[in-house]
Design an enzyme around this catalytic site. Sequence first.
Site, PDB file in Angstrom:
ATOM      1  N   LYS A 188       0.833  -1.196   0.000  1.00  0.00           N
ATOM      2  CA  LYS A 188       0.000   0.000   0.000  1.00  0.00           C
ATOM      3  C   LYS A 188       0.879   1.263   0.000  1.00  0.00           C
ATOM      4  CE  LYS A 188      -2.793  -3.236  -0.018  1.00  0.00           C
ATOM      5  NZ  LYS A 188      -4.027  -3.720   0.441  1.00  0.00           N
TER       6      LYS A 188
HETATM    7  C1  LIG Z   1      -4.811  -4.972   0.809  1.00  0.00           C
HETATM    8  C2  LIG Z   1      -6.272  -4.902   0.864  1.00  0.00           C
HETATM    9  C3  LIG Z   1      -6.998  -5.355   1.972  1.00  0.00           C
HETATM   10  C4  LIG Z   1      -6.354  -6.081   3.123  1.00  0.00           C
HETATM   11  O1  LIG Z   1      -5.447  -5.289   3.827  1.00  0.00           O
HETATM   12  P1  LIG Z   1      -4.564  -6.001   4.965  1.00  0.00           P
HETATM   13  O2  LIG Z   1      -3.982  -4.851   5.723  1.00  0.00           O
HETATM   14  O3  LIG Z   1      -3.525  -6.809   4.265  1.00  0.00           O
HETATM   15  O4  LIG Z   1      -5.466  -6.818   5.800  1.00  0.00           O
HETATM   16  C5  LIG Z   1      -8.372  -5.193   1.979  1.00  0.00           C
HETATM   17  N1  LIG Z   1      -9.012  -4.608   0.944  1.00  0.00           N
HETATM   18  C6  LIG Z   1      -8.356  -4.158  -0.141  1.00  0.00           C
HETATM   19  C7  LIG Z   1      -9.120  -3.506  -1.231  1.00  0.00           C
HETATM   20  C8  LIG Z   1      -6.965  -4.297  -0.227  1.00  0.00           C
HETATM   21  O5  LIG Z   1      -6.329  -3.881  -1.321  1.00  0.00           O
END
Ligand SMILES: *Cc1c(COP(=O)(O)O)cnc(C)c1O
Length: 386
Positions: A188
């Site tokens: 992210k």
């Molecule tokens: C990465 C992601 C998640 C999960 O995030 P985590 O912190 O890894 O649990 C949920 N929704 C979307 C759209 C994502 O891209």
Amino acid sequence: MAINLYTSEEVNLSEPNIGDEELEAVLTPLKTGWLTQGPIVGEFETDFAHKHQVEHALATTSCTTALHLILIGMGIGEGDEVIVPSYSWIATANAVVQTGARPVFADIQRESFNLCHESVANKLSDRTKAVIVVHLFGLCANMTELKKVIPDNVKIVEDAACAVGASHKNVIAGSLGNAAAFSFHPRKIITTGEGGMVCTNDTHLFEKLRTYRNHGANVSDAKRHQSGSPDFLPDFSEFGFNYRMTDIQASIGQVQLKKLEKLIAYRRQYAEFYSRELNEVEGLDLPNIADCDGHVWQSYVVTVNESSTITRNQLMAELKNKGIATRPGTVAIHLQDCYQKHFPVTSSSLTNTEYCYRNSFAIPLHNNMSQGNLKYVAETIKTLTT
Ligand SMILES: *Cc1c(COP(=O)(O)O)cnc(C)c1O
């Protein structure tokens, strides 16, 4: 460093941007010995709430647990329905399943990869308690249109995993619905290794989530330490979880958050570069820059269209041979085994989801890329598609 555009090199899809400041910051909790949730988590929450212009922020172990907490805090469970896009990371729907509620899949728009308001309207029922609106790849969903079709008694939860710092019509993600969940996974915009954050302006909900995060205890560990009396124990009025972030993670997050604007500014430049360079490639549909106000470009996702002479999977394989990493955009959740088995979708209303699932892929975009990397990726794609 001089880079030859026409020799193959390794370009990663995504890389975290970690520097000396993060390395230094992480020493503080290690030296003080306060390793779990403590004062630095509190500071990180305050900084995050400030940056996202919300009353409350609550750090968690991931975006997945943040989503779970929010849904539980809203009282969602067995017998309820929650509308989610099928074109998302699987965690969006898993969080619903973990509450006992039923995920109901709505379709997306091809141009934005985000929820289609008309499809959401079609999926509403008496049992609908919430809609999870995903801001996929860093672009906020069209909240203006979605809010027109979502009734007032249905909660809006933002899955803002990819959308730290993103905005819709100058309103920043985190306050576009009743509550929002962010991710600090290394793919992210900013990272704490694993980690997540809830944002909300609903004080009552926030207080509940704070309790649920810490085993259902009515006081935090920090407060317990400060109480002074050795026999002091919290009351447990709810069944809770341990979804606490550590100060180790928060110390990294604090530094990352300070860099947010800069990280986003570079990502926007890189995305504009791709859009300019790849514009002439007939077989590829690109994100529509004109509609990308407030986009933070967690991923740059292109779609191989019907006029292409090469299939998506062939193109991805050729790029891999040239040292360029790519990945499919994301999954179609309703097509995964566990969902087909337990929540089968009978009507064929998810055509855009299935199209994007089969034809879209992300190309490298991260904050450690050089100009040479960007040019190499663009040139290679152009060569392979003509
Ligand atoms: C990465 C992601 C998640 C999960 O995030 P985590 O912190 O890894 O649990 C949920 N929704 C979307 C759209 C994502 O891209």
